[in-house]
Design a protein around this motif. Structure first.
Motif: not given
Length: 237
Positions: A44-61
């Motif tokens: 769960g921690a790994a999946m959350a990190a992956l989801l949040l990392a990809m979401n941060n890509v969208a945020k940075v853009v």
């Protein structure tokens, strides 16, 4: 998945993306416990990190034009210096001591903001170092990262831009570590691909909300997220 679990995911994941895009951080408050509940602690921690990392890509853009690279550079650097030090020096530190330090940092930063204490921007460096020191084993780097950035006295758009950059670097690092440990496979990446439209839509809505809420409204939102972190520390620490 059962219908109840599917309903939980359908509500929690977009909500986490929206909160993260609106306040700059706070998505982990929703995402991490949800993923751990569904997948177990490590997965769960790994999946959350992956989801949040990809979401941060969208945020940075989305916030690319208001990311204060120069102002945030010190926070990024010291956060990761802290991670390196924490991995070797603080693994034996009692969790409760760390939690109390985090609570005090949040409360003192709030008081300093309300009282307009001069020299508050100097707090960003030690707070960022503390965020790195507690990252990875206490789960409390989020609030320290937030108050470190808040200490820079940025307006709401630039603060969210800075938080997006710092969060992207941190979550991407954790994702790489989890992937190397074999906790992320093909199925998890397929989930990410399926959620790309949700990320884009939730980030756009969060950015629009941030744009309209005003500085006072954003302060309420930011400190509400900090209150959420405090509740998590005090109740589940």
């Amino acid at each position: 998945m059962s219908p109840l679990v599917l309903m939980l995911v359908a509500v929690a994941v977009p909500a986490a993306f929206f909160v993260s895009a609106s306040a700059g951080l706070g998505g982990s408050l929703i995402m991490v416990p949800t993923m751990m509940l569904i997948l177990g602690t490590k997965e769960g921690a790994a999946m959350a990190a992956l989801l949040l990392a990809m979401n941060n890509v969208a945020k940075v853009v989305t916030y690319r034009r208001v990311i204060p690279f120069k102002a945030a550079a010190g926070v990024v650097a010291l956060t990761f210096v802290g991670v390196a030090l924490g991995a070797t020096l603080l693994l034996s530190a009692p969790d409760r001591v760390i939690e109390v330090a985090v609570v005090l940092a949040i409360v003192l930063t709030l008081i300093a903001e309300l009282a307009q204490v001069p020299g508050r921007t100097a707090w960003a460096a030690p707070l960022a170092l503390g965020a790195g020191l507690t990252s990875g084993f206490s789960g409390t780097s989020g609030p320290l990262k937030g108050v470190a950035l808040r200490s820079l006295d940025l307006d709401r758009r630039h603060l969210v831009g800075a938080a997006s950059l710092v969060s992207l670097v941190g979550d991407a690092t954790k994702t790489a570590i989890f992937a190397e440990a074999g906790l992320l496979g093909r199925a998890e990446w397929l989930v990410i691909v399926a959620l790309i439209p949700v990320m884009i839509a939730a980030t756009a809505l969060g950015s629009r909300f941030n744009d309209r809420v005003g500085e006072t409204g954003y302060s309420v939102l930011f400190w509400s997220v900090m209150g959420g972190y405090l509740s998590r520390i005090l109740l589940w620490g």
